[in-house]
Design an enzyme around this catalytic site. Sequence first.
Site, PDB file in Angstrom:
ATOM      1  N   GLU A  40       0.879  -1.256   0.019  1.00  0.00           N
ATOM      2  CA  GLU A  40      -0.058  -0.107  -0.125  1.00  0.00           C
ATOM      3  C   GLU A  40       0.903   1.203   0.056  1.00  0.00           C
ATOM      4  OE1 GLU A  40      -3.048   0.673  -0.632  1.00  0.00           O
ATOM      5  OE2 GLU A  40      -3.695  -1.540  -0.614  1.00  0.00           O
ATOM      6  N   CYS A 195     -13.035   1.176 -14.603  1.00  0.00           N
ATOM      7  CA  CYS A 195     -13.515   2.848 -14.478  1.00  0.00           C
ATOM      8  C   CYS A 195     -12.405   3.669 -14.682  1.00  0.00           C
ATOM      9  CB  CYS A 195     -14.436   2.787 -13.014  1.00  0.00           C
ATOM     10  SG  CYS A 195     -15.191   4.263 -13.157  1.00  0.00           S
ATOM     11  N   CYS A 202     -16.885   0.643 -19.887  1.00  0.00           N
ATOM     12  CA  CYS A 202     -18.273   0.870 -19.066  1.00  0.00           C
ATOM     13  C   CYS A 202     -19.232  -0.453 -19.612  1.00  0.00           C
ATOM     14  CB  CYS A 202     -19.410   2.023 -19.614  1.00  0.00           C
ATOM     15  SG  CYS A 202     -18.741   3.618 -19.001  1.00  0.00           S
ATOM     16  N   CYS A 205     -18.174  -3.225 -17.189  1.00  0.00           N
ATOM     17  CA  CYS A 205     -18.381  -3.016 -15.821  1.00  0.00           C
ATOM     18  C   CYS A 205     -19.332  -3.867 -15.322  1.00  0.00           C
ATOM     19  CB  CYS A 205     -18.610  -1.427 -15.599  1.00  0.00           C
ATOM     20  SG  CYS A 205     -18.830  -1.059 -13.927  1.00  0.00           S
ATOM     21  N   CYS A 211     -24.747   2.964 -12.087  1.00  0.00           N
ATOM     22  CA  CYS A 211     -23.968   4.009 -12.248  1.00  0.00           C
ATOM     23  C   CYS A 211     -24.757   5.228 -12.635  1.00  0.00           C
ATOM     24  CB  CYS A 211     -22.824   3.930 -13.532  1.00  0.00           C
ATOM     25  SG  CYS A 211     -21.825   5.128 -13.564  1.00  0.00           S
TER      26      CYS A 211
END
Length: 358
Positions: A40, A195, A202, A205, A211
């Site tokens: 991270e 995204c 899209c 997705c 959305c």
Amino acid sequence: MPDAAWRRKFQRQILAWYAGAARDLPWRANRDPYRIWISEIMLQQTQVATVRGYFQRFVAAFPTVADLAAAEEAEVLRLWEGLGYYRRARQLHAAAQKIVAEHEGRFPRDFDQVLALPGIGRYTAGAICSIAYDAAAPILEANTIRLHARLLAYREDPTKTAGQRLLWSFAEHVLPDSDISSFNQALMELGSEICTPRNPQCEACPVATLCGARRQQAVAEIPAPKKKMKYEDRLEVAIVVRRKKEVLLRQCGPEERWAGLWDFPRFHVASEADLLSGELASQFHARTGLSAAIGSRLTTIKHGVTRYRITLHCHEAEGASGRLRKDETAPLVWASVDKLHDFALSTTGRKIARLLAK
């Protein structure tokens, strides 16, 4: 906030998609909080493709928190070299030492204890606790900011206070009751791979029907674009001083750009005319204790650092003489050219070192 039916459908479809779409990344081999933490921190403002190799080398050198805590900072910086934002590495090292001193070398489970570690903010603490321990901690970073703004069709700047408050609330609102580890990773994966900032996929997705931005045909406009950075041009000079097969290196001081890293003596100048002026030679003497003339140019490197676009001219020093100045905050050393790989150098310092090695 979306209603319960929307939320259940969103959770179900996100988790189903992630089960088949998750990338095989080295830090996903297990749920060791130490490895998740390292990944991270490395992934902050850095692409996954770049981080892979660094992560594997880093955990091979420091397989546990105790190994990292016991290492010299110079060794940590050397393995970080090239990743940039070196403050991350120094804070990582400091946090490892705090874990050993205060938590008996075991990575803490409590969110507030994780948040109290150097270099860890709300997002990173949430990512570690949710991924490693399945804790009910929301996450919000670059990819999920974009994803959530589009899901909510939020047209204002999502980085401002109002936007952040809304999106953190949404991130908490959509958390499932179980398998939060996979859920939060799925959100980041969806933002990163589907995204995307430009030309989002899209049609691929899993939550396209949920959305708001797609429903309003506003995906390209959301999130609102950031203000463009205004860059400042800056001219700098690096001086290569030779002593037989050695060159002079200087460790950057605590408040300098590359604190803790080694570099060739480097100076900011106002214009090209200053390169051969006595002022630069005077600055060189004040910093190193050596007297020298500024000689021929070896190379020019152009690079960017934060808000600066830097042109760096690298020159040889001619007729260097005198005794090195002692400075505990920014030491000077003579280093053999064939041993420069042992030093944690700044990015431009490494480029100059490679040139000298040839």
